[in-house]
Design a protein around this motif. Structure first.
Motif, PDB file in Angstrom:
ATOM      1  N   ARG A  41      39.825  -4.169  10.114  1.00  0.00           N
ATOM      2  CA  ARG A  41      38.537  -5.018   9.597  1.00  0.00           C
ATOM      3  C   ARG A  41      38.897  -5.318   8.042  1.00  0.00           C
ATOM      4  O   ARG A  41      38.323  -6.661   7.686  1.00  0.00           O
ATOM      5  CB  ARG A  41      37.406  -4.259   9.823  1.00  0.00           C
ATOM      6  CG  ARG A  41      37.165  -3.812  11.302  1.00  0.00           C
ATOM      7  CD  ARG A  41      36.733  -4.991  12.194  1.00  0.00           C
ATOM      8  NE  ARG A  41      36.789  -4.995  13.337  1.00  0.00           N
ATOM      9  CZ  ARG A  41      37.845  -5.154  14.413  1.00  0.00           C
ATOM     10  NH1 ARG A  41      38.941  -5.619  13.820  1.00  0.00           N
ATOM     11  NH2 ARG A  41      37.707  -4.773  15.613  1.00  0.00           N
ATOM     12  N   THR A  59      35.937 -10.298   7.947  1.00  0.00           N
ATOM     13  CA  THR A  59      35.163  -8.926   8.088  1.00  0.00           C
ATOM     14  C   THR A  59      35.336  -8.180   6.690  1.00  0.00           C
ATOM     15  O   THR A  59      34.601  -7.056   6.853  1.00  0.00           O
ATOM     16  CB  THR A  59      35.687  -8.336   9.428  1.00  0.00           C
ATOM     17  OG1 THR A  59      37.274  -7.969   9.435  1.00  0.00           O
ATOM     18  CG2 THR A  59      35.486  -8.997  10.738  1.00  0.00           C
ATOM     19  N   PRO A  64      31.880  -8.428   4.431  1.00  0.00           N
ATOM     20  CA  PRO A  64      30.875  -7.694   4.970  1.00  0.00           C
ATOM     21  C   PRO A  64      30.922  -6.110   5.014  1.00  0.00           C
ATOM     22  O   PRO A  64      30.018  -5.589   4.908  1.00  0.00           O
ATOM     23  CB  PRO A  64      30.537  -8.331   6.289  1.00  0.00           C
ATOM     24  CG  PRO A  64      31.268  -9.761   6.332  1.00  0.00           C
ATOM     25  CD  PRO A  64      32.390  -9.405   5.319  1.00  0.00           C
ATOM     26  N   LEU A  65      32.094  -5.748   5.581  1.00  0.00           N
ATOM     27  CA  LEU A  65      32.181  -4.273   5.442  1.00  0.00           C
ATOM     28  C   LEU A  65      32.177  -3.514   4.133  1.00  0.00           C
ATOM     29  O   LEU A  65      31.434  -2.397   3.900  1.00  0.00           O
ATOM     30  CB  LEU A  65      33.665  -3.939   6.315  1.00  0.00           C
ATOM     31  CG  LEU A  65      34.206  -2.360   6.322  1.00  0.00           C
ATOM     32  CD1 LEU A  65      33.071  -1.857   7.261  1.00  0.00           C
ATOM     33  CD2 LEU A  65      35.527  -2.256   6.915  1.00  0.00           C
ATOM     34  N   LEU A  89      30.632  -4.985   1.443  1.00  0.00           N
ATOM     35  CA  LEU A  89      29.228  -4.929   0.792  1.00  0.00           C
ATOM     36  C   LEU A  89      28.319  -3.931   1.560  1.00  0.00           C
ATOM     37  O   LEU A  89      27.558  -3.335   1.167  1.00  0.00           O
ATOM     38  CB  LEU A  89      28.775  -6.283   1.177  1.00  0.00           C
ATOM     39  CG  LEU A  89      27.463  -6.740   0.411  1.00  0.00           C
ATOM     40  CD1 LEU A  89      27.555  -6.555  -0.893  1.00  0.00           C
ATOM     41  CD2 LEU A  89      27.289  -8.214   0.737  1.00  0.00           C
ATOM     42  N   THR A  90      28.360  -3.951   2.914  1.00  0.00           N
ATOM     43  CA  THR A  90      27.571  -3.005   3.853  1.00  0.00           C
ATOM     44  C   THR A  90      27.764  -1.477   3.191  1.00  0.00           C
ATOM     45  O   THR A  90      26.947  -0.635   3.106  1.00  0.00           O
ATOM     46  CB  THR A  90      27.923  -3.025   5.331  1.00  0.00           C
ATOM     47  OG1 THR A  90      27.518  -4.360   5.595  1.00  0.00           O
ATOM     48  CG2 THR A  90      26.772  -2.075   6.031  1.00  0.00           C
ATOM     49  N   ALA A  91      28.965  -0.965   3.155  1.00  0.00           N
ATOM     50  CA  ALA A  91      29.241   0.101   2.595  1.00  0.00           C
ATOM     51  C   ALA A  91      28.870   0.548   1.199  1.00  0.00           C
ATOM     52  O   ALA A  91      28.230   1.584   1.088  1.00  0.00           O
ATOM     53  CB  ALA A  91      30.710   0.558   2.613  1.00  0.00           C
ATOM     54  N   THR A 136      26.145  -0.971  -0.142  1.00  0.00           N
ATOM     55  CA  THR A 136      24.406  -1.149  -0.198  1.00  0.00           C
ATOM     56  C   THR A 136      24.040  -0.317   0.806  1.00  0.00           C
ATOM     57  O   THR A 136      23.099   0.660   0.341  1.00  0.00           O
ATOM     58  CB  THR A 136      24.114  -2.715   0.466  1.00  0.00           C
ATOM     59  OG1 THR A 136      25.108  -3.689  -0.304  1.00  0.00           O
ATOM     60  CG2 THR A 136      22.686  -2.814   0.390  1.00  0.00           C
ATOM     61  N   VAL A 137      24.604  -0.047   1.828  1.00  0.00           N
ATOM     62  CA  VAL A 137      23.864   0.935   2.921  1.00  0.00           C
ATOM     63  C   VAL A 137      24.442   2.358   2.912  1.00  0.00           C
ATOM     64  O   VAL A 137      23.692   3.455   3.297  1.00  0.00           O
ATOM     65  CB  VAL A 137      23.685   0.383   4.177  1.00  0.00           C
ATOM     66  CG1 VAL A 137      23.020   1.287   5.382  1.00  0.00           C
ATOM     67  CG2 VAL A 137      23.206  -0.840   4.190  1.00  0.00           C
ATOM     68  N   GLY A 186      26.739  -4.719  -4.197  1.00  0.00           N
ATOM     69  CA  GLY A 186      26.055  -3.724  -3.350  1.00  0.00           C
ATOM     70  C   GLY A 186      25.330  -2.227  -4.143  1.00  0.00           C
ATOM     71  O   GLY A 186      24.255  -1.974  -3.765  1.00  0.00           O
ATOM     72  N   ARG A 245      21.684  -1.354  -4.031  1.00  0.00           N
ATOM     73  CA  ARG A 245      21.165  -0.064  -3.543  1.00  0.00           C
ATOM     74  C   ARG A 245      20.196   0.675  -4.722  1.00  0.00           C
ATOM     75  O   ARG A 245      19.094   1.069  -4.233  1.00  0.00           O
ATOM     76  CB  ARG A 245      22.203   0.803  -3.203  1.00  0.00           C
ATOM     77  CG  ARG A 245      21.989   1.937  -2.679  1.00  0.00           C
ATOM     78  CD  ARG A 245      23.357   3.118  -2.263  1.00  0.00           C
ATOM     79  NE  ARG A 245      23.263   4.302  -1.595  1.00  0.00           N
ATOM     80  CZ  ARG A 245      22.838   4.249  -0.507  1.00  0.00           C
ATOM     81  NH1 ARG A 245      22.940   3.468   0.420  1.00  0.00           N
ATOM     82  NH2 ARG A 245      22.819   5.517   0.011  1.00  0.00           N
TER      83      ARG A 245
END
Length: 147
Positions: free
Chosen positions: A84, A90, A93-94, A96-98, A100-101, A130, A134
């Protein structure tokens, strides 16, 4: 100024030591005025980003050394994450998600991303954005409530 340097250092430390919780630091930063909270959140995010880029770079250099030697089979999960991160569509987004979230964990993504062809600047920028998002989301309610 010393407080901002402390936040920067704490951010870097928390990237490696789970007991040093950057999220709790961000919430506590919210008890200061908006301008101080903003500075603390930015310093905390920069500290974490620098440390995560350090992990990224250490993996990149280490994977180059390991590539010259015998490769051991990796786990199915590590192969999936690396795949990914290896695709342009991909990887952003991976990361940035890690950042941020927190899912997948940013430490794991930092190490896995270093073993791929992802540009260092892209990884660092995504982590910084990110982390700012957060920590801001955690500090803002406290700052507004005490404002």
């Amino acid at each position: 100024m010393l407080t901002l340097l402390g936040a920067l250092g704490f951010g870097a430390l928390s990237a490696f030591v789970p007991v040093a919780n950057a999220e709790l630091f961000a919430v506590a930063a919210g008890r200061h005025g908006a301008s101080v909270t903003t500075g603390l959140v930015l310093a905390l995010a920069v500290g974490q980003t620098l440390a995560k880029v350090g992990l990224f770079e250490a993996t990149r250099r280490g994977s180059a050394i390991l590539a010259r030697h015998r490769r051991r089979p990796s786990s199915r999960w590590a192969t999936h994450v690396a795949a990914r991160l290896g695709h342009r569509a991909t990887r952003a987004p991976l990361v940035l998600t890690a950042a941020t979230v927190g899912l997948p964990p940013l430490m794991v993504v930092s190490v896995a991303a270093g073993a791929t062809a992802q540009p260092r600047w892209e990884f660092g920028a995504l982590v910084l954005v990110g982390r700012i998002a957060r920590f801001s989301a955690l500090a803002a309610p406290v700052a507004l409530a005490l404002g």
